[in-house]
Write a protein that holds these residues in place. Structure first.
Motif, PDB file in Angstrom:
ATOM      1  N   LYS A 184       1.127  -1.494   0.195  1.00 21.89           N
ATOM      2  CA  LYS A 184      -0.100   0.066  -0.251  1.00 21.89           C
ATOM      3  C   LYS A 184       1.088   1.496   0.289  1.00 21.89           C
ATOM      4  O   LYS A 184       1.918   1.319   0.837  1.00 21.89           O
ATOM      5  N   ARG A 185       0.381   1.769  -0.674  1.00 21.04           N
ATOM      6  CA  ARG A 185       0.835   3.484  -0.648  1.00 21.04           C
ATOM      7  C   ARG A 185       1.362   4.049   0.363  1.00 21.04           C
ATOM      8  O   ARG A 185       2.220   4.857   0.889  1.00 21.04           O
ATOM      9  N   LYS A 186       0.343   3.949   1.150  1.00 24.15           N
ATOM     10  CA  LYS A 186       0.940   4.345   3.164  1.00 24.15           C
ATOM     11  C   LYS A 186       2.031   3.856   3.324  1.00 24.15           C
ATOM     12  O   LYS A 186       2.947   4.453   4.669  1.00 24.15           O
ATOM     13  N   ASP A 187       1.993   2.452   3.159  1.00 25.31           N
ATOM     14  CA  ASP A 187       2.974   1.915   4.277  1.00 25.31           C
ATOM     15  C   ASP A 187       4.336   1.912   3.248  1.00 25.31           C
ATOM     16  O   ASP A 187       6.115   0.896   3.617  1.00 25.31           O
ATOM     17  N   TRP A 188       4.310   2.796   2.033  1.00 27.11           N
ATOM     18  CA  TRP A 188       5.972   2.629   1.420  1.00 27.11           C
ATOM     19  C   TRP A 188       6.239   4.067   1.182  1.00 27.11           C
ATOM     20  O   TRP A 188       6.037   5.556   0.940  1.00 27.11           O
ATOM     21  N   ASP A 189       7.915   4.660   2.138  1.00 26.30           N
ATOM     22  CA  ASP A 189       8.398   5.725   1.600  1.00 26.30           C
ATOM     23  C   ASP A 189       8.796   5.681   1.235  1.00 26.30           C
ATOM     24  O   ASP A 189       9.341   7.634   1.069  1.00 26.30           O
ATOM     25  N   GLY A 190       9.387   4.954  -0.401  1.00 29.79           N
ATOM     26  CA  GLY A 190      10.458   5.654  -1.490  1.00 29.79           C
ATOM     27  C   GLY A 190       9.258   6.327  -2.653  1.00 29.79           C
ATOM     28  O   GLY A 190       8.596   6.424  -1.579  1.00 29.79           O
ATOM     29  N   LYS A 191       9.842   6.176  -3.835  1.00 36.26           N
ATOM     30  CA  LYS A 191       9.043   6.189  -4.676  1.00 36.26           C
ATOM     31  C   LYS A 191       8.182   5.941  -5.159  1.00 36.26           C
ATOM     32  O   LYS A 191       8.600   4.306  -5.237  1.00 36.26           O
ATOM     33  N   ASP A 192       7.363   6.195  -5.519  1.00 34.11           N
ATOM     34  CA  ASP A 192       5.652   5.326  -5.950  1.00 34.11           C
ATOM     35  C   ASP A 192       6.446   4.127  -7.500  1.00 34.11           C
ATOM     36  O   ASP A 192       5.594   2.834  -6.894  1.00 34.11           O
ATOM     37  N   THR A 193       7.327   4.616  -7.891  1.00 36.86           N
ATOM     38  CA  THR A 193       7.435   4.208  -9.121  1.00 36.86           C
ATOM     39  C   THR A 193       8.797   2.915  -8.602  1.00 36.86           C
ATOM     40  O   THR A 193       8.339   1.935  -9.056  1.00 36.86           O
ATOM     41  N   ASP A 194       9.351   2.567  -7.216  1.00 37.17           N
ATOM     42  CA  ASP A 194      10.079   1.588  -6.997  1.00 37.17           C
ATOM     43  C   ASP A 194       9.178   1.334  -5.765  1.00 37.17           C
ATOM     44  O   ASP A 194       9.632  -0.350  -5.568  1.00 37.17           O
ATOM     45  N   ARG A 195       7.713   1.169  -5.605  1.00 36.30           N
ATOM     46  CA  ARG A 195       7.202   0.562  -4.404  1.00 36.30           C
ATOM     47  C   ARG A 195       6.384  -1.045  -5.147  1.00 36.30           C
ATOM     48  O   ARG A 195       6.402  -1.374  -5.890  1.00 36.30           O
ATOM     49  N   PRO A 196       7.002  -2.059  -4.508  1.00 38.63           N
ATOM     50  CA  PRO A 196       7.322  -3.654  -4.603  1.00 38.63           C
ATOM     51  C   PRO A 196       5.705  -3.901  -4.392  1.00 38.63           C
ATOM     52  O   PRO A 196       4.797  -4.003  -3.692  1.00 38.63           O
ATOM     53  N   LEU A 197       5.649  -4.971  -5.409  1.00 36.56           N
ATOM     54  CA  LEU A 197       4.442  -6.548  -4.389  1.00 36.56           C
ATOM     55  C   LEU A 197       4.669  -6.409  -3.561  1.00 36.56           C
ATOM     56  O   LEU A 197       5.804  -6.859  -2.906  1.00 36.56           O
ATOM     57  N   SER A 198       3.735  -6.915  -3.086  1.00 41.89           N
ATOM     58  CA  SER A 198       3.537  -7.863  -1.549  1.00 41.89           C
ATOM     59  C   SER A 198       3.412  -8.911  -1.391  1.00 41.89           C
ATOM     60  O   SER A 198       3.101  -9.131  -2.712  1.00 41.89           O
ATOM     61  N   GLU A 199       3.597 -10.169  -0.460  1.00 42.17           N
ATOM     62  CA  GLU A 199       3.513 -11.322  -1.025  1.00 42.17           C
ATOM     63  C   GLU A 199       3.084 -11.728  -1.245  1.00 42.17           C
ATOM     64  O   GLU A 199       3.013 -12.796  -2.081  1.00 42.17           O
ATOM     65  N   ALA A 200       1.499 -11.318  -1.111  1.00 46.30           N
ATOM     66  CA  ALA A 200       0.082 -12.445  -2.082  1.00 46.30           C
ATOM     67  C   ALA A 200       0.220 -11.802  -3.486  1.00 46.30           C
ATOM     68  O   ALA A 200       0.238 -12.762  -4.664  1.00 46.30           O
ATOM     69  N   GLY A 201       0.878 -10.295  -3.944  1.00 43.74           N
ATOM     70  CA  GLY A 201       1.322 -10.204  -5.600  1.00 43.74           C
ATOM     71  C   GLY A 201       2.986 -11.339  -5.751  1.00 43.74           C
ATOM     72  O   GLY A 201       2.496 -11.462  -7.444  1.00 43.74           O
ATOM     73  N   TYR A 202       3.003 -11.606  -5.278  1.00 42.02           N
ATOM     74  CA  TYR A 202       4.630 -12.109  -5.466  1.00 42.02           C
ATOM     75  C   TYR A 202       4.029 -13.525  -5.936  1.00 42.02           C
ATOM     76  O   TYR A 202       4.632 -14.087  -6.968  1.00 42.02           O
ATOM     77  N   ALA A 203       3.063 -13.972  -5.466  1.00 43.07           N
ATOM     78  CA  ALA A 203       2.560 -15.559  -4.440  1.00 43.07           C
ATOM     79  C   ALA A 203       1.496 -15.042  -6.755  1.00 43.07           C
ATOM     80  O   ALA A 203       1.106 -16.317  -7.096  1.00 43.07           O
ATOM     81  N   THR A 204       1.063 -14.055  -7.255  1.00 36.15           N
ATOM     82  CA  THR A 204       0.589 -13.951  -8.391  1.00 36.15           C
ATOM     83  C   THR A 204       1.375 -14.376  -9.248  1.00 36.15           C
ATOM     84  O   THR A 204       0.387 -14.666  -9.767  1.00 36.15           O
ATOM     85  N   ALA A 205       2.373 -13.708  -8.579  1.00 35.81           N
ATOM     86  CA  ALA A 205       3.252 -13.776 -10.710  1.00 35.81           C
ATOM     87  C   ALA A 205       3.886 -14.541 -10.236  1.00 35.81           C
ATOM     88  O   ALA A 205       3.836 -15.129 -11.667  1.00 35.81           O
ATOM     89  N   GLU A 206       4.224 -15.483  -9.728  1.00 37.03           N
ATOM     90  CA  GLU A 206       4.172 -16.943 -10.019  1.00 37.03           C
ATOM     91  C   GLU A 206       3.335 -17.289 -10.531  1.00 37.03           C
ATOM     92  O   GLU A 206       3.792 -18.590 -11.776  1.00 37.03           O
ATOM     93  N   ARG A 207       2.229 -17.802  -9.943  1.00 37.56           N
ATOM     94  CA  ARG A 207       1.040 -18.321 -10.289  1.00 37.56           C
ATOM     95  C   ARG A 207       0.905 -17.854 -12.274  1.00 37.56           C
ATOM     96  O   ARG A 207       0.034 -18.250 -13.167  1.00 37.56           O
ATOM     97  N   LEU A 208       0.501 -16.866 -12.234  1.00 36.59           N
ATOM     98  CA  LEU A 208       0.581 -16.522 -13.811  1.00 36.59           C
ATOM     99  C   LEU A 208       1.025 -17.256 -15.058  1.00 36.59           C
ATOM    100  O   LEU A 208       1.225 -16.749 -16.035  1.00 36.59           O
ATOM    101  N   VAL A 209       2.897 -17.134 -14.466  1.00 33.62           N
ATOM    102  CA  VAL A 209       3.921 -17.780 -15.439  1.00 33.62           C
ATOM    103  C   VAL A 209       2.243 -19.223 -15.732  1.00 33.62           C
ATOM    104  O   VAL A 209       2.982 -19.528 -17.433  1.00 33.62           O
ATOM    105  N   ASP A 210       2.440 -19.991 -15.647  1.00 37.38           N
ATOM    106  CA  ASP A 210       1.245 -21.022 -16.042  1.00 37.38           C
ATOM    107  C   ASP A 210       0.222 -20.896 -16.905  1.00 37.38           C
ATOM    108  O   ASP A 210      -0.279 -20.889 -18.287  1.00 37.38           O
TER     109      ASP A 210
END
Length: 293
Positions: free
Chosen positions: A155-181
């Motif tokens: 979430k934006r409120k939980d990120w102190d850096g540039k918005d462009t650099d805001r990473p995926l959450s843990e759930a987001g990384y899991a989605t990215a892995e499932r997206l492979v198949d």
């Protein structure tokens, strides 16, 4: 009393075109002594597109790429002594290479490639004939586009850096892995993304699996779109390419304008959701929308 859970399955009409015309691949199941289209049940948490490709490959030994949807069958089956509803999703499934050797197994003991008319007569169930007949309506495909919103980010409120650099959450990384198949099932072979970390990371696992570079487009980032809304037009010619399957990953505020520029239906995208559009030879577009895998 609660209703019984629907059994979800997926499969496809496997086809190839040659000098002798189009042929369809049918499977014979010894348990039922029938001829049918390859299909099977989803495993827990499996995406329906991934399941369709996996089941086709497990039953036939053939590597396929899914194309337009051909319909959904609904009928009742017996499960654990009760009658439950079953729903089977079908897609066009084209061979991605030469025919592979088939090894008979306990589920499928015979395969046969048949001309369309003979395949219609050989199929044991009228519902399968209806699915087969839909194939002619949705081929050939000229180009395919997968338009996606990045997976869930911190979430934006939980990120102190540039918005462009805001990473995926843990759930987001899991989605990215499932997206492979999922992307593999669609045969995606070109990757385009906003320059934001959360977009790039959403399709990076697939890019690594495929061994392909991600083409970066700052103009479809939130910052780029805000600076120049007309910039989304620049990606149109790169997104629709004959004979290619392209994924484009962008952001919620950008996707309505990007969809419109690409000639697609404008709609809402939750994190990780995507739209699949097939451009047919007659100019029609065939759409499907999916939630995050």
């Amino acid at each position: 009393m609660s209703s019984p859970a629907t059994v979800i399955a997926a499969g496809g009409v496997v086809w190839r075109d040659g000098r002798d015309g189009r042929r369809i691949l049918l499977v014979h199941r010894p348990r039922y002594d029938d001829w049918s289209l390859p299909k099977g049940k989803l495993t827990p948490s499996e995406h329906v597109l991934s399941a369709a490709r996996r089941e086709i490959e497990e039953e036939t030994g053939q590597r396929v790429q899914l194309g337009p949807p051909l319909g959904i069958q609904r009928y009742d089956v017996r499960k654990n002594g009760a009658v439950v509803p079953k729903m089977v999703h079908y897609w066009s499934a084209q061979l991605t290479g030469p025919e592979q050797e088939f090894v008979p197994n306990h589920e499928v003991d015979k395969l046969e490639w048949l001309p369309v008319d003979k395949a219609r007569r050989r199929l044991s169930y009228p519902r399968d004939v209806e699915i087969l007949d839909a194939l002619a309506e949705f081929t050939p495909v000229v180009s395919t586009l997968v338009l996606a919103r990045h997976a869930e980010a911190i979430k934006r409120k939980d990120w102190d850096g540039k918005d462009t650099d805001r990473p995926l959450s843990e759930a987001g990384y899991a989605t990215a892995e499932r997206l492979v198949d999922v992307l593999a099932a669609l045969g995606v072979n070109r990757l385009r993304s906003s320059d934001a970390e959360r977009c790039l990371t959403t399709i990076t696992p697939y890019a690594a699996e495929l061994g392909r570079q991600i083409h970066v487009h700052p103009e479809i980032s939130e910052r780029g779109y805000k600076a120049d809304p007309s910039g989304v037009e620049s990606i149109v010619g790169r997104a629709w390419q004959p004979g290619k399957v392209t994924v484009v990953c962008s952001h919620r505020p950008v996707l309505p304008a990007l969809s419109k520029a690409l000639g697609l239906k404008v709609g809402k995208f939750s994190p990780g959701a995507f739209l699949v559009a097939h451009q047919l030879e007659d100019g029609r577009l065939v759409y499907e929308r999916f939630r995050a895998p």
